[in-house]
Design an enzyme around this catalytic site. Structure first.
Site, PDB file in Angstrom:
ATOM      1  N   SER A 118       0.831  -1.191   0.000  1.00 22.12           N
ATOM      2  CA  SER A 118       0.000   0.000   0.000  1.00 22.12           C
ATOM      3  C   SER A 118       0.879   1.259   0.000  1.00 22.12           C
ATOM      4  O   SER A 118       1.660   1.459  -0.924  1.00 22.12           O
ATOM      5  CB  SER A 118      -0.966  -0.050   1.194  1.00 22.12           C
ATOM      6  OG  SER A 118      -2.000   0.889   1.065  1.00 22.12           O
ATOM      7  N   ASP A 172     -10.152  -4.777  -4.263  1.00 24.48           N
ATOM      8  CA  ASP A 172      -9.562  -3.832  -3.316  1.00 24.48           C
ATOM      9  C   ASP A 172     -10.394  -2.548  -3.236  1.00 24.48           C
ATOM     10  O   ASP A 172     -10.509  -1.819  -4.215  1.00 24.48           O
ATOM     11  CB  ASP A 172      -8.134  -3.500  -3.751  1.00 24.48           C
ATOM     12  CG  ASP A 172      -7.334  -2.767  -2.683  1.00 24.48           C
ATOM     13  OD1 ASP A 172      -7.945  -2.074  -1.854  1.00 24.48           O
ATOM     14  OD2 ASP A 172      -6.100  -2.885  -2.688  1.00 24.48           O
ATOM     15  N   HIS A 203      -8.014  -5.477   0.204  1.00 23.09           N
ATOM     16  CA  HIS A 203      -6.733  -4.807   0.482  1.00 23.09           C
ATOM     17  C   HIS A 203      -5.975  -5.639   1.513  1.00 23.09           C
ATOM     18  O   HIS A 203      -6.011  -5.343   2.721  1.00 23.09           O
ATOM     19  CB  HIS A 203      -7.003  -3.393   0.990  1.00 23.09           C
ATOM     20  CG  HIS A 203      -5.823  -2.483   0.929  1.00 23.09           C
ATOM     21  ND1 HIS A 203      -5.190  -2.140  -0.248  1.00 23.09           N
ATOM     22  CD2 HIS A 203      -5.162  -1.822   1.917  1.00 23.09           C
ATOM     23  CE1 HIS A 203      -4.209  -1.313   0.007  1.00 23.09           C
ATOM     24  NE2 HIS A 203      -4.159  -1.100   1.322  1.00 23.09           N
TER      25      HIS A 203
END
Length: 223
Positions: A118, A172, A203
């Site tokens: 991320s 996601d 995610h």
């Protein structure tokens, strides 16, 4: 080096490390986040790989109402928009210090992988492609390429052909799949070798992905 970020470190059990993976966590997490994954990667028992999981600095994050949390840079709004260039470049310098510390500990740059999830993945993409010495690889999970408009002018020839592992969940909701795919296409368009993986997940990471990461690390670190 005394000025590097604090980090969780996992040393190889068999011998002194001659390869390193510097792995950055996501927004609001810590260096402990991906620590449990290391035994699941399936690396050889005698692999002399040090894993370095740095802790991001605590700073205010706009989308969190300005409350401080571990972050590699500020996120001003969801879905893109104005990027925190100052924060991104500050984290780039922190990763550069971590690379140089590994050099001082006997690990050459060409045996170092930059990895991140991320926000952490955004920083390693940004940093690795600009770094002036060849890295073993860049691994970017559930992420995107920040400051992409400056990449072509700022990227360094030393990492033009560095292997890039990108992975994204098709479901996601935090960093949409399309954002990762656009970054993949931009990198491919500039002739960077991207190995793309996608999984039916949100995610997060999944077992299949961890196995794919382990196989890729074996290749790029010649284990």
């Amino acid at each position: 080096m005394s000025d590097v970020l604090p980090a969780v470190e996992i040393e190889p059990s068999a011998r002194t490390a001659d390869r390193s993976v510097i792995w950055l966590h996501g927004l609001g997490a810590s260096g402990h986040d991906f620590e449990p994954i290391v035994p699941e990667l399936g690396l050889p028992a005698d692999a002399a790989v040090r894993f370095v999981f740095p802790h991001a600095p605590v700073q205010p994050v706009t989308i969190n109402g300005g409350m401080p949390m571990p972050a590699w840079y500020d996120i001003k709004q969801l879905g893109g928009g104005n990027e925190d260039e100052v924060g991104i470049r500050a984290s780039e310098r922190e990763v550069q210090r971590l690379i140089r510390r590994e050099n001082e500990r006997g690990v050459p740059t060409e045996r170092i992988v930059l990895a991140g999830f991320s926000q952490g993945g955004a920083i390693v993409l940004h940093t690795g492609l600009r770094y002036p010495e060849r890295l073993a690889g860049i691994m970017a999970l559930s992420t995107y390429l920040p400051l992409n408009g400056s990449l072509e002018a700022e990227r360094h020839a030393g990492n033009h052909q560095t292997p890039i592992f990108m992975a994204h969940g098709t479901l996601d909701p935090v960093v949409p799949y399309q954002n990762g795919a656009r970054s993949r296409d931009l990198l491919n368009g500039q002739d960077h070798p991207v190995e793309w993986h996608e999984y039916p997940m949100e995610h997060q990471v999944c077992l299949e992905q961890i196995q794919d990461i382990g196989a890729w690390l074996k290749r790029v670190l010649a284990l």
